[in-house]
Design a protein around this motif. Structure first.
Motif, PDB file in Angstrom:
ATOM      1  N   GLY A   1       0.831  -1.192   0.000  1.00 27.27           N
ATOM      2  CA  GLY A   1       0.000   0.000   0.000  1.00 27.27           C
ATOM      3  C   GLY A   1       0.865   1.240   0.000  1.00 27.27           C
ATOM      4  N   ALA A   2       0.241   2.364   0.303  1.00 25.35           N
ATOM      5  CA  ALA A   2       0.956   3.641   0.353  1.00 25.35           C
ATOM      6  C   ALA A   2       1.679   3.761   1.691  1.00 25.35           C
ATOM      7  N   ILE A   3       2.932   4.183   1.638  1.00 29.32           N
ATOM      8  CA  ILE A   3       3.706   4.385   2.867  1.00 29.32           C
ATOM      9  C   ILE A   3       3.410   5.781   3.400  1.00 29.32           C
ATOM     10  N   ALA A   4       2.965   5.845   4.650  1.00 28.83           N
ATOM     11  CA  ALA A   4       2.624   7.122   5.267  1.00 28.83           C
ATOM     12  C   ALA A   4       3.206   7.167   6.668  1.00 28.83           C
ATOM     13  N   CYS A   5       3.406   8.373   7.182  1.00 26.92           N
ATOM     14  CA  CYS A   5       3.957   8.560   8.520  1.00 26.92           C
ATOM     15  C   CYS A   5       2.946   9.345   9.350  1.00 26.92           C
ATOM     16  N   ARG A   6       2.615   8.789  10.504  1.00 25.23           N
ATOM     17  CA  ARG A   6       1.656   9.463  11.384  1.00 25.23           C
ATOM     18  C   ARG A   6       2.264  10.748  11.925  1.00 25.23           C
ATOM     19  N   LEU A   7       1.457  11.810  11.955  1.00 25.06           N
ATOM     20  CA  LEU A   7       1.915  13.108  12.453  1.00 25.06           C
ATOM     21  C   LEU A   7       1.970  13.098  13.985  1.00 25.06           C
TER      22      LEU A   7
ATOM     23  N   ALA B   1       8.686  21.595   8.061  1.00 24.37           N
ATOM     24  CA  ALA B   1       7.406  21.983   8.646  1.00 24.37           C
ATOM     25  C   ALA B   1       6.525  22.674   7.620  1.00 24.37           C
ATOM     26  N   GLY B   2       7.011  22.811   6.394  1.00 24.26           N
ATOM     27  CA  GLY B   2       6.231  23.470   5.353  1.00 24.26           C
ATOM     28  C   GLY B   2       7.072  23.789   4.141  1.00 24.26           C
ATOM     29  N   LEU B   3       6.446  24.452   3.185  1.00 26.36           N
ATOM     30  CA  LEU B   3       7.116  24.919   1.972  1.00 26.36           C
ATOM     31  C   LEU B   3       7.223  26.440   2.021  1.00 26.36           C
ATOM     32  N   TRP B   4       8.276  26.966   1.438  1.00 22.07           N
ATOM     33  CA  TRP B   4       8.529  28.398   1.487  1.00 22.07           C
ATOM     34  C   TRP B   4       7.375  29.169   0.855  1.00 22.07           C
ATOM     35  N   ASN B   5       6.740  30.027   1.655  1.00 19.04           N
ATOM     36  CA  ASN B   5       5.636  30.873   1.185  1.00 19.04           C
ATOM     37  C   ASN B   5       4.506  30.063   0.563  1.00 19.04           C
ATOM     38  N   ALA B   6       4.313  28.833   1.028  1.00 19.51           N
ATOM     39  CA  ALA B   6       3.279  27.987   0.412  1.00 19.51           C
ATOM     40  C   ALA B   6       2.721  26.999   1.438  1.00 19.51           C
ATOM     41  N   ASP B   7       2.198  27.512   2.542  1.00 19.60           N
ATOM     42  CA  ASP B   7       1.677  26.636   3.596  1.00 19.60           C
ATOM     43  C   ASP B   7       0.522  25.771   3.107  1.00 19.60           C
ATOM     44  N   GLN B   8      -0.384  26.352   2.333  1.00 18.72           N
ATOM     45  CA  GLN B   8      -1.534  25.593   1.868  1.00 18.72           C
ATOM     46  C   GLN B   8      -1.111  24.518   0.865  1.00 18.72           C
ATOM     47  N   ARG B   9      -0.134  24.838   0.048  1.00 18.25           N
ATOM     48  CA  ARG B   9       0.366  23.843  -0.906  1.00 18.25           C
ATOM     49  C   ARG B   9       0.999  22.669  -0.167  1.00 18.25           C
ATOM     50  N   PHE B  10       1.698  22.965   0.912  1.00 16.62           N
ATOM     51  CA  PHE B  10       2.291  21.898   1.725  1.00 16.62           C
ATOM     52  C   PHE B  10       1.207  20.967   2.254  1.00 16.62           C
ATOM     53  N   ILE B  11       0.136  21.543   2.780  1.00 18.13           N
ATOM     54  CA  ILE B  11      -0.957  20.734   3.320  1.00 18.13           C
ATOM     55  C   ILE B  11      -1.602  19.900   2.218  1.00 18.13           C
ATOM     56  N   GLU B  12      -1.856  20.513   1.076  1.00 22.25           N
ATOM     57  CA  GLU B  12      -2.521  19.807  -0.027  1.00 22.25           C
ATOM     58  C   GLU B  12      -1.634  18.704  -0.603  1.00 22.25           C
ATOM     59  N   THR B  13      -0.334  18.952  -0.678  1.00 19.25           N
ATOM     60  CA  THR B  13       0.576  17.996  -1.288  1.00 19.25           C
ATOM     61  C   THR B  13       0.863  16.804  -0.393  1.00 19.25           C
ATOM     62  N   TYR B  14       1.006  17.045   0.909  1.00 23.56           N
ATOM     63  CA  TYR B  14       1.516  16.008   1.800  1.00 23.56           C
ATOM     64  C   TYR B  14       0.547  15.534   2.879  1.00 23.56           C
ATOM     65  N   LEU B  15      -0.415  16.353   3.264  1.00 23.83           N
ATOM     66  CA  LEU B  15      -1.190  16.047   4.470  1.00 23.83           C
ATOM     67  C   LEU B  15      -2.676  15.831   4.230  1.00 23.83           C
TER      68      LEU B  15
ATOM     69  N   TYR C   1      -4.282  11.531   3.247  1.00 24.45           N
ATOM     70  CA  TYR C   1      -4.518  10.672   4.411  1.00 24.45           C
ATOM     71  C   TYR C   1      -4.502  11.557   5.655  1.00 24.45           C
ATOM     72  N   PRO C   2      -5.645  12.033   6.106  1.00 29.96           N
ATOM     73  CA  PRO C   2      -5.689  12.933   7.263  1.00 29.96           C
ATOM     74  C   PRO C   2      -4.980  12.332   8.478  1.00 29.96           C
ATOM     75  N   GLY C   3      -4.137  13.157   9.097  1.00 28.19           N
ATOM     76  CA  GLY C   3      -3.370  12.695  10.252  1.00 28.19           C
ATOM     77  C   GLY C   3      -2.050  12.063   9.899  1.00 28.19           C
ATOM     78  N   TYR C   4      -1.763  12.000   8.580  1.00 26.90           N
ATOM     79  CA  TYR C   4      -0.532  11.362   8.120  1.00 26.90           C
ATOM     80  C   TYR C   4       0.208  12.261   7.125  1.00 26.90           C
ATOM     81  N   TYR C   5       1.495  12.011   7.024  1.00 30.59           N
ATOM     82  CA  TYR C   5       2.330  12.564   5.953  1.00 30.59           C
ATOM     83  C   TYR C   5       2.375  11.556   4.820  1.00 30.59           C
ATOM     84  N   GLN C   6       1.989  11.973   3.628  1.00 30.41           N
ATOM     85  CA  GLN C   6       1.980  11.109   2.452  1.00 30.41           C
ATOM     86  C   GLN C   6       3.363  11.135   1.814  1.00 30.41           C
ATOM     87  N   THR C   7       4.076  10.013   1.849  1.00 32.70           N
ATOM     88  CA  THR C   7       5.448   9.980   1.322  1.00 32.70           C
ATOM     89  C   THR C   7       5.503   9.927  -0.193  1.00 32.70           C
ATOM     90  N   GLY C   8       4.435   9.415  -0.818  1.00 35.54           N
ATOM     91  CA  GLY C   8       4.467   9.223  -2.269  1.00 35.54           C
ATOM     92  C   GLY C   8       5.115   7.918  -2.682  1.00 35.54           C
TER      93      GLY C   8
END
Length: 628
Positions: free
Chosen positions: A437-443, A451-465, A468-475
């Motif tokens: 399955g998909a490898i994910a890391c619990r927050l 902790a984020g992307l430069w000047n792109a907090d929402q993009r960080f959330i959309e891309t990685y978080l 899978y709510p509550g997890y970091y999506q590794t891809g």
């Protein structure tokens, strides 16, 4: 403390565990909380102040290691060899930092570093850290448009560059590419400093300052305390396609995590010699050429040139012998290239490696055959471990500093403290041991992770978080076996769907690589009218192999059928001379997929040799013409 004890201590009380690790760092002001959960991924050691340069350089220089080598440099391109003690490193960094301050660079300002693998690039990174400026290192092979996107996103106050970089058989002229970038970019940094190299000096404009003139007469400056949450550096992870992703690394969590990793994972003590055979333009270079070894009080070895990919398959071992290197970190593709040229290990036998303790591999998955070959030749543990630009250090691996647990070839080891790794299905539910399955890391993520992307907090959330709510999506995709070993098989987009069966291309590659005449391989999906997709293989033969390519392909097809079964539908493969790779050693599987599916492809900016793509396209075209 063993791995099991360490993992148990972390799971029982994560904050207490990381508070204990933070004692290895010198803090100007104690932190108020170990982890702040208000940020989506967590923020570490909030309220504390420190200086990363002080922890990496000054405290060792002042603490009795001033005369110990901190940085040892060798260039295969120029013959230049230099060694800098901790005292000398501190003095060079302090003067360059003073020059930056004199020019108007201050805490929080960004400094773009576009330089080759030379000591001055390390000085530049540490000088920024010394004054609280945020460095953004751009890999020296990037051309003008890629550099321009980074200039416009980071908006640096200063650019530190060099006239050229050197690679086997060619000179990479940096200054023309930098000039092109500045013509494209909207943002125009007021400070532009260029180091002239004897191999190819460049013409400076009125806006440029010679490196020597820039530092001439500058007074050295002391380290400036910054908040633990303040950014240490930005590192961009994408090229010209879309907006670049600027991964932000903080000061506090980064210093704690890397110091922990050097001791626990790599088994490095103060005074040991460590070589990460990478480039400072990549995350490995940031973490383990510059910051990690110096934070540990070790000696870091820096090499300019390409020791692998040349006719000489023994450079690694000669350098390890010559510089008494204890631990090395490189990419599996480098070891595969050496095995291809020197399968009998004659070059290893000619080197004295009694001081060499461990070889670590990362960057892409290492096939079991290559790992086991390296173990036989080197007679030391060979550890495949896994991490990402976003994480900054290993998510999974082994612990040379805590007593190695048994190595399981084909796995990336076990999850490290700080990383709650789970395998999730499409609905975000955990799967059973052994299921893919998909490898994910619990927050929250471990300290040192972005902790984020430069000047792109929402993009960080959309891309990685978000997926899978509550997890970091590794891809990445893979499985955890019954003994807790993590197997990273492929990117999630490298899973192909064959008549409703999801197959990992990594699993197919593992079987193909077992053939004694195969040096390396890649598998990608081909569109199929009946099954949706079927796997297609690319095989490189070992140097000196006299086997018939047609026979090797037939053998590989049979191996896959025997190991995985007819469900794999693996019936087509070709032998090619080389595989297209990025300069960091990753095989360009998505580009291969476009070639076999007759889709137009563009040459990625980071590819090591664009001619390889055309060679493969010609082979595929010939194969199609023969089968039609």
């Amino acid at each position: 403390m063993t791995y099991d004890e360490m993992i148990a201590a972390w799971r029982d009380d994560p904050e207490q565990f990381w508070a204990a690790q933070a004692e290895a760092i010198d803090w100007n002001t104690p932190y108020k909380s170990v982890v702040d959960l208000e940020r989506p991924a967590g923020r570490w050691f909030a309220g504390g102040t420190l200086n990363t340069c002080y922890n990496a350089v000054d405290r060792h220089a002042d603490g009795g290691r001033g005369d110990q080598p901190a940085l040892v440099f060798e260039s295969a391109m120029t013959g230049r060899e230099e060694s800098y003690s901790y005292n000398q490193l501190r003095d060079n960094v302090a003067v360059l930092a003073g020059a930056l301050v004199r020019a108007g660079v201050g805490t929080g300002d960004r400094v773009l570093i576009y330089m080759p693998m030379i000591p001055e690039a390390v000085f530049a990174m540490l000088a920024c850290a010394r004054i609280g400026a945020v460095h953004s290192v751009v890999f020296g092979g990037f051309a003008g448009p890629e550099v321009a996107t980074r200039i416009d996103d980071a908006e640096p106050t200063a650019i530190l560059s060099a006239s050229c970089g050197l690679e086997p058989g060619r000179i990479v002229h940096y200054k023309p590419m930098l000039d092109e970038a500045l013509q494209i970019a909207s943002h125009q940094p007021p400070i532009r400093v260029v180091l002239q190299r004897d191999a190819a000096p460049c013409e400076l404009t009125d806006a440029d300052t010679d490196w020597g003139d820039f530092i001439d007469g500058a007074a050295p400056v002391d380290c400036v305390p910054v908040r633990a949450e303040d950014p240490l550096y930005l590192l961009y992870t994408s090229g010209t396609t879309g907006a670049p992703k600027g991964v932000v690394r903080d000061n506090g969590g980064h210093a704690v995590a890397l110091t922990f990793s050097m001791a626990a994972i790599y088994g490095i003590d103060a005074g040991d010699v460590f070589w990460a055979a990478s480039d400072i333009g990549w995350v490995v270079g940031h973490s383990y050429i510059v910051y990690g070894p110096l934070l540990a009080g070790a000696t870091t070895f820096m090499f300019e040139g390409k020791p692998v990919g040349t006719p000489d398959a023994g450079v690694f071992w000669r350098l390890i012998d010559k510089h008494r290197i204890n631990v090395m970190f490189t990419a599996p593709t480098a070891i595969r290239a050496i095995r291809r040229e020197d399968g009998a290990g004659e070059h290893v036998a000619n080197a004295s490696l009694g001081h060499f303790k461990t070889l670590f591999l990362a960057g892409e998955r290492c096939d079991p055959e290559t790992l086991q070959w390296a173990e036989r030749m080197l007679k030391v543990p060979v550890i495949d471990h896994w991490w990402q630009t976003e994480t900054g250090w290993a998510i999974a691996g082994n612990m040379a500093g805590a007593g190695l647990f048994p190595v399981r070839a084909g796995s990336a080891g076990k999850p490290m403290p700080g990383w709650a790794v789970e395998i999730l299905d499409n609905e975000g539910e955990a799967v059973a041991a052994g299921d893919s399955g998909a490898i994910a890391c619990r927050l929250p993520l471990g300290p040192g992770a972005t902790a984020g992307l430069w000047n792109a907090d929402q993009r960080f959330i959309e891309t990685y978080l978000t997926r899978y709510p509550g997890y970091y999506q590794t891809g990445d995709a893979g499985h955890i076996d019954a003994d807790g070993y993590l197997h990273v098989m492929s990117r999630t987009d490298d899973v192909i769907n064959v008549a409703g069966h999801r197959l990992s291309t990594g699993a197919l590659e593992e079987v193909i690589a077992m053939h004694p005449d195969v040096a390396e391989c890649a598998v990608t999906g081909v569109n199929d009218a009946l099954k949706g997709q079927v796997p297609f293989g690319f095989v490189c033969l070992r140097s000196g192999a006299d086997a018939d390519p047609t026979t090797v392909v037939a053998d590989c097809i049979q191996q896959v059928r025997s190991a995985i079964g007819p469900v794999a539908a693996f019936r087509s493969a070709i032998v090619v001379q080389r595989l297209p790779k990025t300069r960091s050693g990753k095989i360009l599987r998505s580009t291969l997929a476009k070639i076999v599916n007759a889709e137009p492809y563009t040459v990625p900016a980071t590819i090591d040799d664009p001619a390889i793509l055309n060679e493969i396209a010609e082979v595929v075209a010939t194969l199609r013409s023969q089968s039609s």
